[in-house]
Each structure stands twice: as structure tokens, then as C-alpha cells.
Design a protein around this motif. Structure first.
Motif, short mmCIF file in Angstrom:
data_model
loop_
_atom_site.label_atom_id
_atom_site.label_comp_id
_atom_site.label_asym_id
_atom_site.label_seq_id
_atom_site.Cartn_x
_atom_site.Cartn_y
_atom_site.Cartn_z
N PRO A 130 18.80 -4.07 2.08
CA PRO A 130 18.87 -5.43 1.52
C PRO A 130 17.48 -6.06 1.39
O PRO A 130 16.51 -5.54 1.95
N GLU A 135 21.94 1.28 2.93
CA GLU A 135 21.67 0.04 2.17
C GLU A 135 20.31 -0.54 2.61
O GLU A 135 19.94 -0.49 3.79
N ASP A 177 27.77 0.65 5.09
CA ASP A 177 26.87 1.42 4.24
C ASP A 177 25.56 1.64 5.00
O ASP A 177 24.82 0.71 5.28
#
Length: 478
Positions: free
Chosen positions: A27, A25, A22
Motif C-alpha cells: 500500500p 500487497e 494479501d
């Protein structure tokens, strides 16, 4: 009538496993790092902030936008503080990022990801690019773009990196990329592997000109063969009004030249330092000639070495190998020898690499290909065709022997003198025959080749291994 050869079936891309990634993304650790970078800039009074981030497979690049009038060099001054506050193992700063109005900070990811070879090769851009048969898949850059390099435009490449940095995996991805798109009629390989274990999966492939070479003396002879082949090809080009291998093959296709199609030749040397220790002179001359003028003849050279110091890769060779791939190296000095600049010492290892083409240096994560996938590809090809070697190792040995045949008319006299006196010192030969040191040394080396005297043992004198009767036998056989 000779039976028709079955047509060649290319290995399928479906052999390779893939991994989903991905790209967008964000995080939590990434957001935390942005806060840390902003706080550090504020502590040192540098007006600027992180305006964006790009998460690559193993490294994330944070883009810092500076206020007008802030000197870019000030960020380089706080590099160590940034590294400490981010508690990261390494940090690379691009000030500024080429083509963007930002300063780039490249910080290792908390959780690195593997780039699968299948993801990089299973694309139209690679598999359906029929104009560039020698295109190879290397890996993925920070922006998630697949990086390909065409060996024809690169002509020759130098791959360097310390052990366990991903160098041999890179050599494998290059070879498998070539096998996916080229039949044995289009491409021939010479593989030189002094380490003996790295290139064994490719033994007995129909693409090989000669079995995988593990002996340094043979490697020198094979490189010599390549230079002769290069001269032969240029002679054919001259006779058929072709400028390079492409126009020659076009003429063959259109029936203007009554010749076979000419395959490309790629020579891969897996550890150059090892060859240089054994047969430096021959290897160096051959490499220099190939890198200088073999490109138009369709002969390309890829050299991998652990440390390209000037005694291994001479300046003349290096200036003719424009494309460089650097993996992690131990020190700044090593990095400068490969890339002519810093950067490779702060890489992370495990496939993290810098690719230097003529314009600028790209950082990318090399694709990983497991051994069983390499064997699947090579077994698939081996099951279709028998190996079609142009020459075997024995023929090479003969050539090498012939070349080293006795080229000095004093050889017999010196051999008798050494055996009768039982003394093989260069000094005594010089005095007895009134010759210079270099010639005497060469004669002693020849005596060693024919097992008349023992190899050199440091400061101890060489032993004489034969008596007069055995010597006569040896001289009669020469």
C-alpha cells in the motif's frame, strides 16, 4: 455386558471463521515509510538503504542493506530519530536479522489486521500431523508463516503479559488446539483459574480430570495429585520396561503390557500470582517437581501470569520452563524477567507476542478466537460425552484437610490456654509453653483454621471466637 461407548467425533475445523489476507500487497503508506527511512539514514550519513520489506498482519519489517564497512550499531543509535520521523508508536530493531545480511526495522502497520484462528488451524500441517498430538497453533509471523509449537518438545511453558495484551486469548487458542486433535482417552486436562471467568467455557468437558478449579487451596491439592500421579507413572514405566509415555503406550498397543492406554495430562494455570499469594509453599514445591521430571510421564504445565517477578516465578521454576511467550509488558525490567532480554516492552498489545524457544526469539501475531467459536467447540464435545471426572472437589478438600490435620501434640493444651485466658498472642503462647516463634505461629494458624480464633487483623490482637464448651465440641470432632 457394558454397552459400547459411541466412538468419539472430533470437532470440525469448519466451525472457525477465516479472513483472507494479501501477503504481497504494497500500500501507499508502506512506500512512504521506505522513503522516510532512506531519508533518515542519509541525514545521519549512514551509507545504506531499504532493500526489501515484508508486511505482516500488524507489523512490517523493512530490511536495510548497509554498505561494506558501516557499523551495525550505528543504526541502534538513531532509533529514536527513526521513530520520530516515521511518527510510529514503537519500533523494534533486529541488528542483524538472524540468518540474513540485513538489519531489520519492525514498524507497526497503519492498518492492523486480525489473524483468524481458522486460517491457522485449517492446514494439513496442523490437522494431519498425527505424530504430534499436542501440537498447538499460536499465530502468524511477519513472513506470513503459520507458527505451531509442539507441547511435547516444549515440555512446559510460561505465558506472561500485562492485562489486555492478549494473554487469555492465547490460553484459549492453546486449549482449543488441543481439543481439536485429542479425544478424552488421549488427553486429560487440569484447569486452574483463580480469576473464575477465563476458563468457564471448558467446564463439564469429558477431558477434565476435575471440574475447573477456582480456589487456591484446591489448586495446591490438585498439583499435589499431579505429582503423585507422576510418581505412579514412573513406577509403571519401570515395571514394563518403558522409558516414557510413548514407548509405554506402544507396548500397550502391541499387547506387551496389560494396562489401559495412558493419556497425556496438560495442566493450565491462568494466574499464578494469585495462587502464590494464598498457598505459595505447596504450589511452588509441586510446580518445581512437575517441571523437573514430569515430561517423560506425559504431564505438561502451562503457566500464565501477569508479571513473572522473582517472588511469583522463582528462579528454580523458571530455569525448568524453557519455552516463554511474552505479550506486551509495562517496562524493560518485566521484559527481562520473562525473556531474559529486552523486547517485550515495545510490543503493540492485542496479541502481538514474542515466542522464545531454546534458539531465538520469534515475533508473531497471535491468532484470535471469538468466544462463540470456543463455545461451539466445547458444546459439540459436551453433547457427545458426559464429564468423566477422576476426582471431585470434595475429595480434594478432604485430602487437604487430612494433610492439615493437627500435627502438633501441644494443640489441645494451647487451645484451652487461649480460650481460658482470652488471649491469642503468639508471644504469650511462647512464654507459657516455652516454644519457639515458628512453632507458636503454626499453632495459632491451626487455631484459626478450626475457627477458634479470628484471622489476623494487622497489628490488632486476634479475637477468641469460642467458649470452653464449644471448644470441647470442636476438639472431639477432630
Amino acid at each position: 455386558l457394558t454397552p459400547e461407548k459411541p466412538s468419539y467425533i472430533y470437532p470440525s475445523v469448519k466451525i472457525f471463521s477465516k479472513k483472507d489476507r494479501d501477503l504481497n500487497e504494497k500500500p501507499q503508506w508502506l512506500l512512504d515509510q521506505i522513503d522516510v527511512i532512506n531519508a533518515t539514514l542519509a541525514q545521519f550519513g549512514i551509507e545504506g538503504e531499504v532493500s526489501g520489506s515484508t508486511k505482516g498482519p500488524t507489523v512490517t519489517r523493512y530490511e536495510i542493506q548497509l554498505e561494506p564497512g558501516v557499523n551495525v550499531k550505528r543504526i541502534l543509535n538513531i532509533q529514536d530519530n527513526l521513530m520520530m520521523n516515521l511518527s510510529s508508536k514503537s519500533l523494534r530493531i533486529e541488528a542483524p536479522i538472524p540468518g540474513k545480511p540485513y538489519v531489520g526495522l519492525e514498524v507497526p502497520n497503519v492498518k492492523p489486521e486480525i489473524v483468524a484462528f481458522g486460517n491457522v488451524v485449517d492446514t494439513k500441517e496442523f490437522m494431519e500431523d498425527y505424530d504430534h498430538p499436542l501440537k498447538i497453533a499460536l499465530g502468524v509471523d511477519i513472513d506470513g508463516e503459520n507458527i505451531y509449537v509442539d507441547i511435547q518438545s516444549m515440555p512446559h511453558g510460561l505465558i506472561a503479559g500485562a492485562t489486555n495484551s492478549g494473554k487469555s486469548v492465547c490460553v484459549n487458542t492453546v486449549l482449543v488446539s488441543l481439543l481439536l486433535k485429542n479425544s478424552p482417552e488421549d488427553l486429560k486436562l487440569i484447569l486452574i483459574d483463580p480469576k473464575m471467568v477465563e476458563l468457564t467455557p471448558y467446564n463439564n468437558l469429558p477431558h477434565l480430570i476435575t471440574p475447573v478449579i477456582t480456589d487456591a487451596k484446591m489448586a495446591a491439592a490438585a498439583l499435589g495429585w499431579a505429582t503423585t500421579e507422576m510418581d505412579k507413572r514412573y513406577q509403571m514405566f519401570a515395571n514394563s520396561r518403558a522409558r516414557d509415555i510413548r514407548s509405554f503406550n506402544d507396548n500397550v498397543k502391541r499387547g506387551l503390557v496389560d494396562e489401559e492406554k495412558m493419556p497425556y495430562i496438560v495442566i493450565v494455570i491462568d494466574e499464578l500470582a494469585d495462587l502464590m499469594m494464598v498457598a505459595a509453599h505447596d504450589v511452588e514445591d509441586a510446580i518445581q517437581r512437575i517441571t523437573q521430571k514430569a515430561r517423560a510421564a506425559g504431564i505438561h504445565l502451562l503457566v500464565a501470569t501477569q508479571r513473572p517477578t522473582t517472588d511469583v516465578v522463582k528462579g528454580t521454576i523458571k530455569s525448568n520452563i524453557p519455552a516463554r511467550i511474552a505479550f506486551k509488558v509495562a517496562s524493560f525490567v518485566d521484559s527481562t524477567t520473562i525473556l531474559d532480554g529486552a523486547g517485550a516492552e515495545s510490543l503493540l498489545g492485542k496479541g502481538d507476542m514474542l515466542l522464545k524457544r531454546s534458539d531465538r526469539t520469534h515475533r508473531l501475531q497471535g491468532a484470535y478466537i471469538p468466544d462463540d467459536e470456543i463455545y461451539q467447540v466445547t458444546d459439540f464435545i459436551r453433547n457427545q460425552y458426559e464429564p468423566q471426572y477422576i476426582f471431585e472437589h470434595d475429595a480434594l478438600k478432604q485430602q487437604a484437610k487430612m494433610r492439615e490435620a493437627v500435627s502438633d501434640d501441644l494443640f489441645n493444651d494451647v487451645a484451652y490456654f487461649v480460650v481460658q485466658t482470652g488471649n491469642a498472642s503468639i508471644n504469650s503462647i511462647q512464654k507459657e509453653f516455652e516454644i519457639g516463634f515458628n512453632r507458636a505461629q503454626k499453632l495459632v494458624e491451626m487455631l484459626e483454621q478450626y475457627d477458634i480464633v479470628s484471622p489476623s487483623q494487622g497489628t490488632k490482637a486476634r479475637e477468641v471466637l469460642v467458649n470452653v464448651h464449644e471448644l470441647e465440641d470442636i476438639l472431639n470432632h477432630i
